[in-house]
Motif scaffolding. Structure first.
Motif, short mmCIF file in Angstrom:
data_model
loop_
_atom_site.label_atom_id
_atom_site.label_comp_id
_atom_site.label_asym_id
_atom_site.label_seq_id
_atom_site.Cartn_x
_atom_site.Cartn_y
_atom_site.Cartn_z
N UNK A 93 0.84 -1.19 0.00
CA UNK A 93 0.00 0.00 0.00
C UNK A 93 0.89 1.25 0.00
N UNK A 94 0.48 2.22 -0.74
CA UNK A 94 1.21 3.48 -0.84
C UNK A 94 1.03 4.30 0.44
N UNK A 95 2.13 4.89 0.90
CA UNK A 95 2.08 5.70 2.12
C UNK A 95 1.28 6.98 1.91
N UNK A 96 1.38 7.56 0.72
CA UNK A 96 0.71 8.84 0.45
C UNK A 96 -0.49 8.71 -0.47
N UNK A 97 -0.62 7.56 -1.10
CA UNK A 97 -1.69 7.38 -2.07
C UNK A 97 -1.25 7.74 -3.48
N UNK A 98 -0.04 8.28 -3.61
CA UNK A 98 0.50 8.63 -4.92
C UNK A 98 1.92 8.07 -5.03
N UNK A 99 2.12 7.21 -6.00
CA UNK A 99 3.43 6.58 -6.16
C UNK A 99 4.54 7.60 -6.39
N UNK A 100 4.26 8.68 -7.11
CA UNK A 100 5.29 9.69 -7.38
C UNK A 100 5.80 10.32 -6.09
N UNK A 101 4.90 10.54 -5.13
CA UNK A 101 5.31 11.11 -3.85
C UNK A 101 6.10 10.09 -3.04
N UNK A 102 5.61 8.85 -3.02
CA UNK A 102 6.32 7.80 -2.28
C UNK A 102 7.72 7.62 -2.83
#
Length: 145
Positions: free
Chosen positions: A1-10
């Motif tokens: 699961x993505x920490x921020x909900x956006x892969x680019x931010x992670x």
């Protein structure tokens, strides 16, 4: 699961933490100091480069680091023309004076080492060659130095 909900931010947080860990290996285990040093040194470097080369370097940086790099940037200003390593290090020291004491040359070398380790070799060479000879002495000869 993505920490921020956006892969680019992670991805940018993960990559930035890798850079910070490399800087902390040289400066000690203080993540806030490493982040501050990273921004200060990158901005001092940016201000030594012609605008086009500064933009090309900025494009190589992780998104989060790029924000620190461009903070207060004025591309219409001419690059800082003082060619001495002392003036370069003094500009860094001035920005670092309110934190815990840090060896300015060591801080510059730590950031440049991380930069060289993570950006394109050709871009690294272009940036290095654009710097005055005295300042180039701070630039690592290779990733392992």
């Amino acid at each position: 699961m993505s920490a921020t909900g956006l892969n680019v931010f992670d991805k940018t947080v993960q990559t930035t933490n890798i850079w910070l860990n490399e800087i902390m290996a040289d400066l000690g285990p203080d993540r806030q100091l490493a982040w501050h040093v990273l921004g200060v040194v990158l901005r001092a470097l940016r201000d030594k480069l012609p605008a086009e080369l500064a933009a090309n370097l900025g494009a190589e940086l992780p998104l989060l680091v790029r924000g620190a790099y461009y903070d207060q940037y004025q591309p219409s200003r001419e690059p800082n023309s003082d060619r001495s390593v002392d003036a370069f290090l003094d500009s860094i020291a001035e920005e670092l004076k309110f934190g815990r004491p840090v060896n300015t040359a060591g801080a510059a070398k730590a950031v440049l080492r991380a930069l060289v380790h993570h950006i394109d070799l050709g871009q690294s060479a272009k940036v290095r060659e654009a710097l005055p000879k005295e300042i180039r002495a701070l630039w690592p000869a290779s990733v392992g130095t």
